[in-house]
Design a protein around this motif. Sequence first.
Motif, PDB file in Angstrom:
ATOM      1  N   THR A  13      14.489  -6.465  -6.099  1.00  0.00           N
ATOM      2  CA  THR A  13      14.273  -5.742  -4.863  1.00  0.00           C
ATOM      3  C   THR A  13      12.713  -5.626  -4.988  1.00  0.00           C
ATOM      4  O   THR A  13      11.868  -5.781  -5.909  1.00  0.00           O
ATOM      5  N   ALA A  14      12.183  -4.920  -3.707  1.00  0.00           N
ATOM      6  CA  ALA A  14      10.517  -4.626  -3.877  1.00  0.00           C
ATOM      7  C   ALA A  14      10.326  -3.579  -4.613  1.00  0.00           C
ATOM      8  O   ALA A  14       9.227  -3.550  -5.376  1.00  0.00           O
ATOM      9  N   SER A  15      11.110  -2.881  -5.151  1.00  0.00           N
ATOM     10  CA  SER A  15      10.916  -1.848  -6.251  1.00  0.00           C
ATOM     11  C   SER A  15      11.192  -2.458  -7.736  1.00  0.00           C
ATOM     12  O   SER A  15      10.852  -1.389  -8.464  1.00  0.00           O
ATOM     13  N   GLY A  16      11.810  -3.417  -7.851  1.00  0.00           N
ATOM     14  CA  GLY A  16      11.790  -3.930  -9.193  1.00  0.00           C
ATOM     15  C   GLY A  16      13.413  -3.935  -9.618  1.00  0.00           C
ATOM     16  O   GLY A  16      13.655  -4.354 -10.754  1.00  0.00           O
ATOM     17  N   ILE A  17      14.442  -3.432  -8.886  1.00  0.00           N
ATOM     18  CA  ILE A  17      15.718  -3.545  -9.382  1.00  0.00           C
ATOM     19  C   ILE A  17      16.246  -4.939  -9.363  1.00  0.00           C
ATOM     20  O   ILE A  17      15.943  -5.817  -8.478  1.00  0.00           O
ATOM     21  N   THR A  18      16.661  -5.394 -10.422  1.00  0.00           N
ATOM     22  CA  THR A  18      17.448  -6.675 -10.595  1.00  0.00           C
ATOM     23  C   THR A  18      18.868  -6.669 -10.315  1.00  0.00           C
ATOM     24  O   THR A  18      19.688  -5.916 -10.646  1.00  0.00           O
ATOM     25  N   TYR A  19      19.097  -7.677  -9.575  1.00  0.00           N
ATOM     26  CA  TYR A  19      20.552  -7.881  -9.089  1.00  0.00           C
ATOM     27  C   TYR A  19      20.950  -9.396  -9.157  1.00  0.00           C
ATOM     28  O   TYR A  19      20.052 -10.201  -9.181  1.00  0.00           O
ATOM     29  N   LYS A  20      22.071  -9.644  -9.180  1.00  0.00           N
ATOM     30  CA  LYS A  20      22.811 -10.944  -9.020  1.00  0.00           C
ATOM     31  C   LYS A  20      24.059 -11.044  -8.078  1.00  0.00           C
ATOM     32  O   LYS A  20      24.765 -10.258  -8.721  1.00  0.00           O
ATOM     33  N   ILE A  21      24.203 -11.901  -7.278  1.00  0.00           N
ATOM     34  CA  ILE A  21      25.531 -12.159  -6.853  1.00  0.00           C
ATOM     35  C   ILE A  21      26.196 -13.157  -7.585  1.00  0.00           C
ATOM     36  O   ILE A  21      26.060 -14.229  -7.643  1.00  0.00           O
ATOM     37  N   VAL A  22      27.351 -12.715  -8.338  1.00  0.00           N
ATOM     38  CA  VAL A  22      28.023 -13.378  -9.177  1.00  0.00           C
ATOM     39  C   VAL A  22      29.047 -14.391  -8.630  1.00  0.00           C
ATOM     40  O   VAL A  22      29.761 -15.243  -9.407  1.00  0.00           O
ATOM     41  N   GLU A  23      29.526 -13.749  -7.764  1.00  0.00           N
ATOM     42  CA  GLU A  23      30.699 -14.442  -6.689  1.00  0.00           C
ATOM     43  C   GLU A  23      30.498 -14.423  -5.379  1.00  0.00           C
ATOM     44  O   GLU A  23      30.418 -13.103  -4.814  1.00  0.00           O
TER      45      GLU A  23
END
Length: 236
Positions: A13-23
């Motif tokens: 995200t713009a603030s640096g949060i890491t994410y992944k849609i795993v399904e």
Amino acid sequence: MLAACGNTDYSKTASGITYKIVEKGSGPQVKLGQFLQVHYAQKINDSLLMSSEGGMPVFARVDSVGPVYNAAEVFRFLSKGDSVIVVQEVDSLMKQNPMMPPFMKRGDKLYLHMRVVDILETEQEVQAMQEKEMAAQKDRDQALVDEYIKSNSINAVKVGNGTYVKVDEKGAGSLADSGKYVSVKYTGKLLSTGKEFESNMNGEREPFTFQLGKGQVIAGWEDGLKQFAKGGKGTL
């Protein structure tokens, strides 16, 4: 998972949060102003903090938020049926709030696993779904308590709105009642594991004193403690 993939499969995200849609789900993507109905599990590193699976889902309104280093930044990218992992660095969280819980330390990672059950349009739909889920949760809780009492052969009596009370010693004198002040020594344990989570029984802490019937404690105490007088001992 982050180590295995070298973080290359994750977005930021713009603030640096890491994410992944795993399904990836097959439903529509959420729109601003709509509400996500999700089940979640939250972990610090490999340790589970809390989970809604098998219990009440939570509801979150999807708004346009800036780079606030909050999981809400990820909400607008989700669709019905998606499962996502959101990763936050405790170091970054401490920049926002230095007073973090003692189990969060520098270098730790906070993982939020979310599964989007549904997308709702209005607050009225959310309220109706919450009432439905609360009724279902009450039935699930009742079944858990009934099974626990049966499997452990506990001689308990159901009082008030559903609290089961096992009386070891009734105590002497008049019973506790609404309006009276009571002082209690107690130990709290998780029903599922028996793990102690709170206690003032070790002599270092004073008895917990409060006025019964004023909503100062959980409903189980309000109902259960009325079965005891001074010196009474038992289990709720």
